[in-house]
Design a protein around this motif. Structure first.
Motif, PDB file in Angstrom:
ATOM      1  N   ARG A  59      -1.521  10.428   6.475  1.00 61.22           N
ATOM      2  CA  ARG A  59      -0.535  10.161   6.984  1.00 61.22           C
ATOM      3  C   ARG A  59       0.664  10.339   5.537  1.00 61.22           C
ATOM      4  NH1 ARG A  59      -0.659   9.107  12.148  1.00 61.22           N
ATOM      5  NH2 ARG A  59      -2.135  10.143  12.919  1.00 61.22           N
ATOM      6  N   LEU A  60       0.311   9.655   4.152  1.00 57.42           N
ATOM      7  CA  LEU A  60       1.185   8.816   3.562  1.00 57.42           C
ATOM      8  C   LEU A  60       0.328   9.914   1.821  1.00 57.42           C
ATOM      9  CD1 LEU A  60       2.025   5.641   3.567  1.00 57.42           C
ATOM     10  CD2 LEU A  60       2.872   6.952   4.252  1.00 57.42           C
ATOM     11  N   TYR A  61      -0.513  10.761   2.317  1.00 60.81           N
ATOM     12  CA  TYR A  61      -1.153  11.514   1.566  1.00 60.81           C
ATOM     13  C   TYR A  61      -1.093  10.833  -0.274  1.00 60.81           C
ATOM     14  CZ  TYR A  61       1.563  14.642   4.167  1.00 60.81           C
ATOM     15  OH  TYR A  61       2.351  14.699   5.250  1.00 60.81           O
ATOM     16  N   LEU A  62      -2.066   9.531   0.058  1.00 60.61           N
ATOM     17  CA  LEU A  62      -1.969   9.005  -1.065  1.00 60.61           C
ATOM     18  C   LEU A  62      -3.799   9.001  -1.310  1.00 60.61           C
ATOM     19  CD1 LEU A  62       0.238   5.791  -0.756  1.00 60.61           C
ATOM     20  CD2 LEU A  62       0.634   7.694  -2.409  1.00 60.61           C
ATOM     21  N   ARG A  63      -4.439   8.937  -2.492  1.00 61.37           N
ATOM     22  CA  ARG A  63      -5.641   8.780  -3.045  1.00 61.37           C
ATOM     23  C   ARG A  63      -6.176   7.869  -3.044  1.00 61.37           C
ATOM     24  NH1 ARG A  63      -6.580  11.964  -6.750  1.00 61.37           N
ATOM     25  NH2 ARG A  63      -9.293  11.700  -6.136  1.00 61.37           N
ATOM     26  N   SER A  64      -5.845   7.154  -4.393  1.00 57.66           N
ATOM     27  CA  SER A  64      -6.062   5.682  -5.600  1.00 57.66           C
ATOM     28  C   SER A  64      -6.847   4.378  -4.282  1.00 57.66           C
ATOM     29  CB  SER A  64      -5.975   5.281  -6.307  1.00 57.66           C
ATOM     30  OG  SER A  64      -6.010   6.729  -7.228  1.00 57.66           O
ATOM     31  N   VAL A  96       1.557  -1.544   0.136  1.00 52.65           N
ATOM     32  CA  VAL A  96       0.239   0.264  -0.054  1.00 52.65           C
ATOM     33  C   VAL A  96       0.870   1.150  -0.071  1.00 52.65           C
ATOM     34  CG1 VAL A  96      -1.708   1.196   1.798  1.00 52.65           C
ATOM     35  CG2 VAL A  96      -2.398  -1.556   0.328  1.00 52.65           C
ATOM     36  N   ALA A  97       1.601   1.319   0.795  1.00 55.68           N
ATOM     37  CA  ALA A  97       2.897   2.687   0.817  1.00 55.68           C
ATOM     38  C   ALA A  97       3.493   2.802  -0.397  1.00 55.68           C
ATOM     39  CB  ALA A  97       3.623   2.093   2.047  1.00 55.68           C
ATOM     40  N   THR A  98       3.549   1.834  -1.235  1.00 53.52           N
ATOM     41  CA  THR A  98       4.129   1.778  -2.534  1.00 53.52           C
ATOM     42  C   THR A  98       3.809   2.202  -3.972  1.00 53.52           C
ATOM     43  OG1 THR A  98       4.913  -0.477  -2.242  1.00 53.52           O
ATOM     44  CG2 THR A  98       6.425   1.317  -1.578  1.00 53.52           C
ATOM     45  N   ALA A  99       1.932   1.783  -3.551  1.00 55.11           N
ATOM     46  CA  ALA A  99       1.016   1.293  -4.107  1.00 55.11           C
ATOM     47  C   ALA A  99       1.180   2.938  -5.805  1.00 55.11           C
ATOM     48  CB  ALA A  99      -0.075   1.139  -3.809  1.00 55.11           C
ATOM     49  N   ALA A 100       1.603   3.217  -6.374  1.00 56.76           N
ATOM     50  CA  ALA A 100       0.562   4.350  -7.663  1.00 56.76           C
ATOM     51  C   ALA A 100      -0.248   3.512  -8.596  1.00 56.76           C
ATOM     52  CB  ALA A 100       2.179   4.351  -8.483  1.00 56.76           C
ATOM     53  N   LEU A 101      -0.323   2.295  -7.906  1.00 55.24           N
ATOM     54  CA  LEU A 101      -1.532   1.175  -9.151  1.00 55.24           C
ATOM     55  C   LEU A 101      -1.093   1.592 -10.828  1.00 55.24           C
ATOM     56  CD1 LEU A 101      -4.655   2.115  -6.831  1.00 55.24           C
ATOM     57  CD2 LEU A 101      -2.925   0.459  -6.955  1.00 55.24           C
ATOM     58  N   GLY A 102       0.376   1.747 -11.111  1.00 59.09           N
ATOM     59  CA  GLY A 102       0.859   1.568 -12.574  1.00 59.09           C
ATOM     60  C   GLY A 102       1.800   0.476 -12.319  1.00 59.09           C
TER      61      GLY A 102
END
Length: 508
Positions: free
Chosen positions: A77-82, A35-41
């Motif tokens: 905290r990690l500012y991820l959206r998707s 999850v912490a490294t997910a850009a889903l690309g």
């Protein structure tokens, strides 16, 4: 994950993507890293679909409350959206019987367009296609989205009412939120009729300006220069918008006063904190500005250096006498974009986080590893300039992943250090054929030179395995992510916690 385990001689139980012996993670740790490294690309070793399938499997293996805490941690905290939306959808598939999913959805949906993004994700996850792409909605998802709808005003609804597989109007019909009052009901009615007033945004202002006719090119340039100055002076240009438009602003040749305002905003530590920018965003802006020439460029570059320095201002655990090694992986797999739409590489993330750390340490060795390991002496302080220096020299060590050489070098020098930090995708292997591994070299180094030393693996890709057994190995920890919040995890580890401690603090 903790530092007070007794070392046991565990054996590797898997192989990594390079075929090298590796160790699996616990389901909690693997989900956290993914999850912490997910850009889903697409990534070097893993497609977006593969990552999504792995997230789904891991959600099913983990405690629902932990999944929800992790989703909130990723969003806030990690500012991820998707990826928090993905976790919410997947949790709704496997958990019911209480309000956990509803509370999670209401918490992670923080922009109006995330309502439609979550619904599109829900349709995809449940194989919904055709005219009735959404169909029936989980009751808990419906409740959470209804609460989210009630938080957004007319400006937010209008700003994010965009074309797509799911429109906000569709979402309104599906979710059926109860309006808080007559004014909100009027907004919902306007949304249904497509009559929400066009919101004022910097994009709409510039777009409108671009539709006008001008007598001469100079008149057009003057109009855009005036508009940029107006936007800067109004304070309505958000921090992210400012960061992403620095090149446009400089090319518009705005006034010295406007440049002064730009620099003041960039260097405002409170504005930096509120903006929740991932550190590598500053590097992307720095590179855009550095490619220009002219008087204001130097001032803006200096402002960007000061801005990113705020990210590490409160970094703890490094006294004047703490001896630190910062080693950055420059292998081929690190030369990949974090997502299909990004110019930022995993290597860039590695360097930015590594140099943020280096900027706060008084007694530090920095370097990069590929085929070989090379120490590079850099001045303390200029994070972005040091990143560019590393970037210029990455070909000097080749493109394999011989991370064990970092530890072998310390062993050969008999050099005592307190902390070894490896910024990597953790897919380490030995291309030299001499049989050396990170696990072997770490054991030898601690036994012969520095029993108190600690090894931190900063995982930037989240592929689910490690070259050492972080479940039990003494003095070894895994930290994942691209945000400066990785340093909060570092602080938790220093205080006897684990990489999961910060996540488990989340209240739902």
């Amino acid at each position: 994950m903790r530092f007070n385990f007794f070392t046991r001689n565990s054996l590797p139980d898997t192989v990594n993507h390079e075929g090298a012996a590796a160790y699996t993670l616990t389901p909690q740790m693997e989900l956290y890293a993914a999850v912490a490294t997910a850009a889903l690309g697409e990534q070097f070793y893993e497609t977006a679909d593969t990552r999504l399938q792995r997230l789904r499997a891991l959600v099913a293996k983990n405690d629902p409350r932990f999944v929800a805490q992790l989703a909130v941690y990723a969003r806030e905290r990690l500012y991820l959206r998707s990826v928090p939306l993905v976790l919410a959808v997947e949790l709704a598939r496997v958990h019911n019987g209480d309000s956990l999913v509803a509370r999670l959805v209401a918490r992670v949906v923080q922009r109006a367009d995330e309502i439609t993004e979550l619904l599109a994700c829900y349709a995809q996850a449940n194989a919904r296609t055709g005219p009735k792409v959404l169909g029936r909605l989980s009751k808990q998802l419906q409740r959470g989205l209804a609460e989210a709808f009630n938080r957004f005003d007319g400006y937010q609804l209008a700003k994010y009412d965009r074309e797509g597989a799911v429109r906000l109007r569709d979402a309104l019909f599906l979710v059926h939120p109860s309006a808080k009052n007559e004014a909100q009901q009027a907004l919902f009615d306007q949304l249904v009729r497509g009559e929400l007033p066009t919101p004022y945004t910097w994009e709409t202002e510039l777009s409108a300006l671009g539709q006008l006719s001008y007598a001469t090119p100079k008149a057009r340039e003057a109009a855009f220069r005036h508009k940029w100055e107006e936007l800067i002076g109004s304070g309505k240009l958000g921090y992210m918008a400012l960061l992403r438009n620095l090149r446009n602003i400089l090319e518009a040749q705005v006034s010295a006063d406007a440049i002064g305002q730009v620099c003041a905003t960039l260097t405002d530590r409170f504005a930096v904190a509120r903006s929740k920018q991932l550190p590598f965003r500053f590097l992307a802006a720095y590179r855009e500005v550095k490619s220009l020439s002219g008087g204001p460029v130097a001032a803006v570059l200096a402002a960007l250096e000061q801005a990113i320095a705020h990210s590490a201002a409160n970094l703890q655990g490094f006294g004047h006498d703490t001896r630190v090694v910062v080693a950055c992986d420059v292998s081929s797999s690190m030369q990949q974009p974090i997502s299909a739409r990004s110019k930022v590489l995993l290597y860039d993330v590695s360097l930015v986080l590594g140099m943020l750390l280096q900027s706060r340490c008084r007694n530090v060795v920095t370097g990069m590893f590929g085929d070989t390991w090379k120490r590079i002496s850099l001045p303390q302080g200029p994070v972005l300039r040091n990143v560019e220096e590393f970037y210029r020299r990455e070909g000097e060590v080749g493109y394999s992943t011989n991370g064990y050489l970092v530890l072998r070098d310390l062993l050969l020098r008999r050099e005592v250090v307190d902390k070894v930090m490896l910024f990597t995708d953790v897919q380490l292997w030995n291309s030299s054929g001499d049989g050396g591994t990170l696990a072997q070299e770490w054991a030898r180094y601690r036994r012969k030179v520095a029993p108190q030393a600690r090894l931190y693996l900063f995982d930037l890709a989240g592929h689910g395995s490690t070259p050492l057994d972080v479940r039990a190995e003494d003095g070894v920890a895994l930290i994942a992510g691209w945000s400066d919040k990785v340093f909060d995890v570092l602080a938790a580890l220093e205080n006897g916690g684990s990489a999961l401690t910060e996540i488990e603090k989340i209240e739902l």
